[in-house]
Design a protein around this motif. Structure first.
Motif, mmCIF file in Angstrom:
data_model
loop_
_atom_site.group_PDB
_atom_site.id
_atom_site.type_symbol
_atom_site.label_atom_id
_atom_site.label_comp_id
_atom_site.label_asym_id
_atom_site.label_seq_id
_atom_site.Cartn_x
_atom_site.Cartn_y
_atom_site.Cartn_z
ATOM 1 N N ASP A 35 0.813 -1.212 0.000
ATOM 2 C CA ASP A 35 0.000 0.000 0.000
ATOM 3 C C ASP A 35 0.847 1.262 0.000
ATOM 4 O OD1 ASP A 35 -2.568 1.187 -0.014
ATOM 5 O OD2 ASP A 35 -2.471 1.532 2.139
ATOM 6 N N SER A 36 2.064 1.165 0.519
ATOM 7 C CA SER A 36 2.926 2.351 0.549
ATOM 8 C C SER A 36 3.325 2.775 -0.853
ATOM 9 C CB SER A 36 4.172 2.091 1.395
ATOM 10 O OG SER A 36 5.011 1.135 0.775
ATOM 11 N N GLY A 39 -0.765 3.582 -2.370
ATOM 12 C CA GLY A 39 -1.896 3.983 -1.543
ATOM 13 C C GLY A 39 -1.457 4.847 -0.378
ATOM 14 N N ASP A 40 -2.108 4.645 0.760
ATOM 15 C CA ASP A 40 -1.864 5.477 1.939
ATOM 16 C C ASP A 40 -0.988 4.797 2.987
ATOM 17 O OD1 ASP A 40 -3.433 7.571 0.954
ATOM 18 O OD2 ASP A 40 -5.272 6.615 1.678
ATOM 19 N N ASP A 42 -1.473 2.228 4.830
ATOM 20 C CA ASP A 42 -2.154 1.854 6.076
ATOM 21 C C ASP A 42 -3.030 0.603 5.917
ATOM 22 O OD1 ASP A 42 -4.176 2.879 4.516
ATOM 23 O OD2 ASP A 42 -4.790 4.439 5.931
ATOM 24 N N GLY A 83 -10.512 3.930 5.965
ATOM 25 C CA GLY A 83 -10.405 4.046 4.521
ATOM 26 C C GLY A 83 -11.512 3.309 3.798
ATOM 27 N N ARG A 173 -7.672 4.793 -4.708
ATOM 28 C CA ARG A 173 -6.567 5.729 -4.470
ATOM 29 C C ARG A 173 -5.451 5.566 -5.497
ATOM 30 N NH1 ARG A 173 -2.820 8.392 -4.230
ATOM 31 N NH2 ARG A 173 -1.742 9.408 -2.465
#
Length: 205
Positions: A35-36, A39-40, A42, A83, A173
């Motif tokens: 996700d990094s 995305g965010d 998290d 999210g 995202r």
């Protein structure tokens, strides 16, 4: 290995959610790493928090039908996962549970039909389809493959998640990154594959 015709009761579904919680906890750092990139950063921590809460809720309330297990799990994820993942996973499990109704035990084909309804609801909620680089890229092939049993579904979900790597994200995202989303596995597809793998693990016990 269990037959694909085996009847799965509430205890089976509780064990499925418990196995999913264990898998998410084990893989949380990997999910966050995925996700990094797009995305965010998290997804792993959010999913770990949500499925830890699911495990606690099921221990406390002990639902007595497969549908009730999934409905409770879905409600818990909505209330604890941040999210987009909370509403999406909550919809998946709640709609699947609703489709199972109050049946005391289900076979693989009944689960496949119900899970298909849950996956369709996820697609409608997120406006996503196959190839959009989302959790659906793991879930849609898993539903199809579940006709051959949980192990086949787990393989299909895992392969579907890997196949998101060369895709450009069109939803969520990651879609904001455009071509920069190419070359990264979708974290939602990765966590969805863990959920299906947990089903196969419990079915094989």
């Amino acid at each position: 290995m269990r037959s694909e015709r085996v009847e799965m009761d509430a205890d089976f579904f509780r064990r499925w959610m418990d196995a999913a919680a264990t898998a998410v906890d084990r893989e949380a750092d990997r999910l966050t790493e995925l996700d990094s990139a797009i995305g965010d950063a998290d997804h792993g921590s959010n999913m770990r928090r949500g499925f830890t809460a699911v495990r606690t809720a099921l221990e406390q309330e002990q639902p007595d039908t497969p549908g009730a297990v999934l409905m409770l799990a879905g409600r818990t994820l909505v209330s604890t996962v941040g999210g987009a993942a909370g509403p999406l996973y909550g919809t998946l499990l709640r709609r699947t549970g609703k489709a199972l109704a109050d049946t005391s035990a289900v076979d693989t084909e009944a689960l496949r039909a119900a899970l298909g309804e849950g996956v369709a609801a996820v697609g409608a909620l997120g406006g996503a389809a196959a190839g959009d680089k989302t959790m659906l890229d793991a879930l849609l092939p898993a539903v199809d493959a579940l006709a051959g049993g949980p192990a086949a579904a787990a393989r299909a979900a895992r392969e579907g998640a890997v196949e998101t790597v060369p895709l450009q994200a069109r939803k969520g995202r990651a879609s904001y990154l455009g071509e920069r989303s190419i070359g990264h596995q979708d974290p939602g597809a990765a966590s969805a594959a863990l959920l299906v793998a947990a089903l196969a693990e419990v079915a094989d016990d």
